[in-house]
Write a protein that holds these residues in place. Structure first.
Motif, PDB file in Angstrom:
ATOM      1  N   LEU A  52       0.823  -1.200   0.000  1.00  0.00           N
ATOM      2  CA  LEU A  52       0.000   0.000   0.000  1.00  0.00           C
ATOM      3  C   LEU A  52       0.863   1.260   0.000  1.00  0.00           C
ATOM      4  N   GLY A  53       2.001   1.224   0.697  1.00  0.00           N
ATOM      5  CA  GLY A  53       2.909   2.365   0.678  1.00  0.00           C
ATOM      6  C   GLY A  53       3.412   2.652  -0.725  1.00  0.00           C
ATOM      7  N   ALA A  54       3.800   1.591  -1.452  1.00  0.00           N
ATOM      8  CA  ALA A  54       4.252   1.765  -2.835  1.00  0.00           C
ATOM      9  C   ALA A  54       3.111   2.231  -3.729  1.00  0.00           C
ATOM     10  N   LEU A  55       1.916   1.681  -3.517  1.00  0.00           N
ATOM     11  CA  LEU A  55       0.766   2.036  -4.353  1.00  0.00           C
ATOM     12  C   LEU A  55       0.341   3.488  -4.125  1.00  0.00           C
ATOM     13  N   VAL A  56       0.336   3.932  -2.882  1.00  0.00           N
ATOM     14  CA  VAL A  56      -0.009   5.326  -2.581  1.00  0.00           C
ATOM     15  C   VAL A  56       1.020   6.264  -3.210  1.00  0.00           C
ATOM     16  N   ALA A  57       2.310   5.887  -3.144  1.00  0.00           N
ATOM     17  CA  ALA A  57       3.351   6.711  -3.763  1.00  0.00           C
ATOM     18  C   ALA A  57       3.126   6.817  -5.276  1.00  0.00           C
ATOM     19  N   TRP A  58       2.765   5.695  -5.906  1.00  0.00           N
ATOM     20  CA  TRP A  58       2.502   5.708  -7.342  1.00  0.00           C
ATOM     21  C   TRP A  58       1.282   6.573  -7.677  1.00  0.00           C
ATOM     22  N   LEU A  59       0.239   6.507  -6.848  1.00  0.00           N
ATOM     23  CA  LEU A  59      -0.945   7.337  -7.070  1.00  0.00           C
ATOM     24  C   LEU A  59      -0.628   8.819  -6.890  1.00  0.00           C
ATOM     25  N   LEU A  60       0.177   9.142  -5.890  1.00  0.00           N
ATOM     26  CA  LEU A  60       0.573  10.536  -5.686  1.00  0.00           C
ATOM     27  C   LEU A  60       1.328  11.067  -6.901  1.00  0.00           C
ATOM     28  N   LEU A  61       2.150  10.202  -7.509  1.00  0.00           N
ATOM     29  CA  LEU A  61       2.917  10.613  -8.688  1.00  0.00           C
ATOM     30  C   LEU A  61       2.028  10.727  -9.923  1.00  0.00           C
ATOM     31  N   TYR A 101      -6.968 -13.694  18.085  1.00  0.00           N
ATOM     32  CA  TYR A 101      -8.004 -12.934  17.382  1.00  0.00           C
ATOM     33  C   TYR A 101      -7.393 -11.746  16.640  1.00  0.00           C
ATOM     34  N   GLY A 102      -6.416 -11.088  17.249  1.00  0.00           N
ATOM     35  CA  GLY A 102      -5.724 -10.001  16.562  1.00  0.00           C
ATOM     36  C   GLY A 102      -4.962 -10.503  15.346  1.00  0.00           C
ATOM     37  N   MET A 103      -4.342 -11.689  15.487  1.00  0.00           N
ATOM     38  CA  MET A 103      -3.610 -12.277  14.365  1.00  0.00           C
ATOM     39  C   MET A 103      -4.563 -12.587  13.210  1.00  0.00           C
ATOM     40  N   LEU A 104      -5.725 -13.177  13.528  1.00  0.00           N
ATOM     41  CA  LEU A 104      -6.689 -13.512  12.486  1.00  0.00           C
ATOM     42  C   LEU A 104      -7.261 -12.258  11.833  1.00  0.00           C
ATOM     43  N   LEU A 105      -7.477 -11.214  12.650  1.00  0.00           N
ATOM     44  CA  LEU A 105      -7.986  -9.959  12.099  1.00  0.00           C
ATOM     45  C   LEU A 105      -7.005  -9.354  11.101  1.00  0.00           C
ATOM     46  N   THR A 106      -5.724  -9.284  11.467  1.00  0.00           N
ATOM     47  CA  THR A 106      -4.731  -8.692  10.562  1.00  0.00           C
ATOM     48  C   THR A 106      -4.531  -9.557   9.319  1.00  0.00           C
ATOM     49  N   LEU A 107      -4.658 -10.887   9.471  1.00  0.00           N
ATOM     50  CA  LEU A 107      -4.561 -11.762   8.297  1.00  0.00           C
ATOM     51  C   LEU A 107      -5.720 -11.487   7.343  1.00  0.00           C
ATOM     52  N   GLY A 108      -6.938 -11.362   7.887  1.00  0.00           N
ATOM     53  CA  GLY A 108      -8.083 -11.042   7.040  1.00  0.00           C
ATOM     54  C   GLY A 108      -7.950  -9.686   6.379  1.00  0.00           C
ATOM     55  N   MET A 109      -7.424  -8.700   7.113  1.00  0.00           N
ATOM     56  CA  MET A 109      -7.216  -7.365   6.540  1.00  0.00           C
ATOM     57  C   MET A 109      -6.244  -7.428   5.369  1.00  0.00           C
ATOM     58  N   ALA A 110      -5.213  -8.261   5.489  1.00  0.00           N
ATOM     59  CA  ALA A 110      -4.231  -8.378   4.409  1.00  0.00           C
ATOM     60  C   ALA A 110      -4.897  -8.851   3.124  1.00  0.00           C
ATOM     61  N   TYR A 111      -5.777  -9.854   3.229  1.00  0.00           N
ATOM     62  CA  TYR A 111      -6.469 -10.362   2.046  1.00  0.00           C
ATOM     63  C   TYR A 111      -7.440  -9.320   1.480  1.00  0.00           C
ATOM     64  N   VAL A 112      -8.101  -8.579   2.364  1.00  0.00           N
ATOM     65  CA  VAL A 112      -9.043  -7.563   1.900  1.00  0.00           C
ATOM     66  C   VAL A 112      -8.315  -6.445   1.146  1.00  0.00           C
ATOM     67  N   ILE A 113      -7.209  -5.937   1.732  1.00  0.00           N
ATOM     68  CA  ILE A 113      -6.460  -4.856   1.094  1.00  0.00           C
ATOM     69  C   ILE A 113      -5.883  -5.308  -0.249  1.00  0.00           C
ATOM     70  N   ALA A 117      -6.981  -3.919  -3.993  1.00  0.00           N
ATOM     71  CA  ALA A 117      -5.963  -3.362  -4.890  1.00  0.00           C
ATOM     72  C   ALA A 117      -5.944  -4.098  -6.223  1.00  0.00           C
ATOM     73  N   ARG A 118      -6.113  -5.411  -6.175  1.00  0.00           N
ATOM     74  CA  ARG A 118      -6.142  -6.181  -7.426  1.00  0.00           C
ATOM     75  C   ARG A 118      -7.373  -5.823  -8.250  1.00  0.00           C
ATOM     76  N   TYR A 119      -8.503  -5.618  -7.577  1.00  0.00           N
ATOM     77  CA  TYR A 119      -9.732  -5.257  -8.290  1.00  0.00           C
ATOM     78  C   TYR A 119      -9.606  -3.876  -8.937  1.00  0.00           C
ATOM     79  N   ALA A 120      -8.969  -2.936  -8.227  1.00  0.00           N
ATOM     80  CA  ALA A 120      -8.891  -1.559  -8.714  1.00  0.00           C
ATOM     81  C   ALA A 120      -7.802  -1.364  -9.763  1.00  0.00           C
TER      82      ALA A 120
END
Length: 292
Positions: A52-61, A101-113, A117-120
């Protein structure tokens, strides 16, 4: 001139690649170590935040015309701010329950993000130009060293050592450690513990985004760029010692070099040498090289 049967130029080239990869490993594993060491959260979303850091940098450019130097500052700030929102509304309610539960939440967030990004943007990589100031190479006599790779190695070491100094040698760092180890006692001294926890998570996330911006001109910006890297980074953190700041820095650089040398002498092992090292360390020193 050969080094153990390998031409010097090939040896040095792979050593440079290893140092560059090691720089990314060090910065990423440092962010993981900060979050785990301070908050005891296994942050599986770290690879997606790097992307996401790389993608945001590319969008800013591409969309706003903000160049590399502006993106290097703004992208970590934006992604770090998003991380603080995630900590407040998603992670904070889970601190009182089992850490899985925190580990599972962050794992799910990774797949969502990654999925969003792949869809967009699709899965094809997007180019990101090296800034004009850092273009070209330096002639070392036995090889041409790209200036941008020198910059990546140098600034990564500077950020890593600065983070270690901040956490281990300053009053703010002592407040952070106290807020996570003895939160009730720290509150008694009038320190805002929830704010420190939020800032710590945001800082760890910003480190991942910072590494993504550094990587953007070397690797194409792709939604998939962090999916495999995060597994290697977790191995680096385990080898260095979970939560060890210096362990993350030293181990990240060393394993990057080890991976580069493996490409020279035994290319088939270059993708597994980090995990072999992890197995050996876990069998001989389960707490990690720098762990307690």
């Amino acid at each position: 001139m050969d080094i153990f049967g390998v031409p010097l130029q090939a040896f040095a080239g792979q050593l440079v690649i290893g140092l560059v990869n090691g720089s990314f490993y060090a910065v990423l594993s440092l962010g993981l170590a900060v979050i785990f060491g301070m908050l005891n959260v296994v942050n599986f979303v770290h690879g997606a935040l790097y992307m996401l850091g790389a993608l945001v940098a590319w969008l800013l450019l591409s969309q706003l015309g903000i160049g590399y130097w502006g993106a290097l500052l703004l992208s970590p700030l934006l992604v770090g701010a998003m991380g603080m929102v995630v900590e407040i509304f998603l992670l904070r309610p889970l601190y009182k329950v089992d850490h899985v539960y925190g580990m599972l939440l962050t794992l799910g967030m990774a797949y969502v993000i990654e999925g969003l990004a792949r869809y967009a943007f699709g899965v094809s990589g997007q180019p990101f130009q090296v800034p004009e100031l850092l273009r070209g190479s330096v002639d070392l006599g036995f090889m041409m060293m790209p200036i941008y790779r020198c910059w990546v190695i140098g600034v990564s070491l500077l950020v890593c050592l600065g983070t270690w100094f901040l956490i281990e040698r300053t009053r703010l760092g002592s407040y952070l450690r106290a807020a996570t180890e003895k939160p009730h006692m720290t509150r008694a001294f009038g320190i805002n513990v929830p704010l420190l926890v939020t800032l710590t998570y945001g800082f760890g996330v910003a480190l991942a985004a910072f590494a993504g911006v550094l990587a953007a001109p070397i690797y194409q910006v792709s939604p998939l760029m962090g999916s495999n890297l995060v597994i290697v980074v977790f191995a680096v953190v385990v080898i260095g010692g979970m939560g060890s700041i210096m362990g993350a820095i030293v181990t990240g650089m060393l394993l990057g070099v080890l991976e580069g040398l493996a490409r020279v002498y035994y290319p088939e092992a270059s993708s597994t040498v980090v995990f072999v090292a992890m197995i050996v360390v876990l069998l001989t020193r389960p707490s990690g090289l720098f762990g307690r």
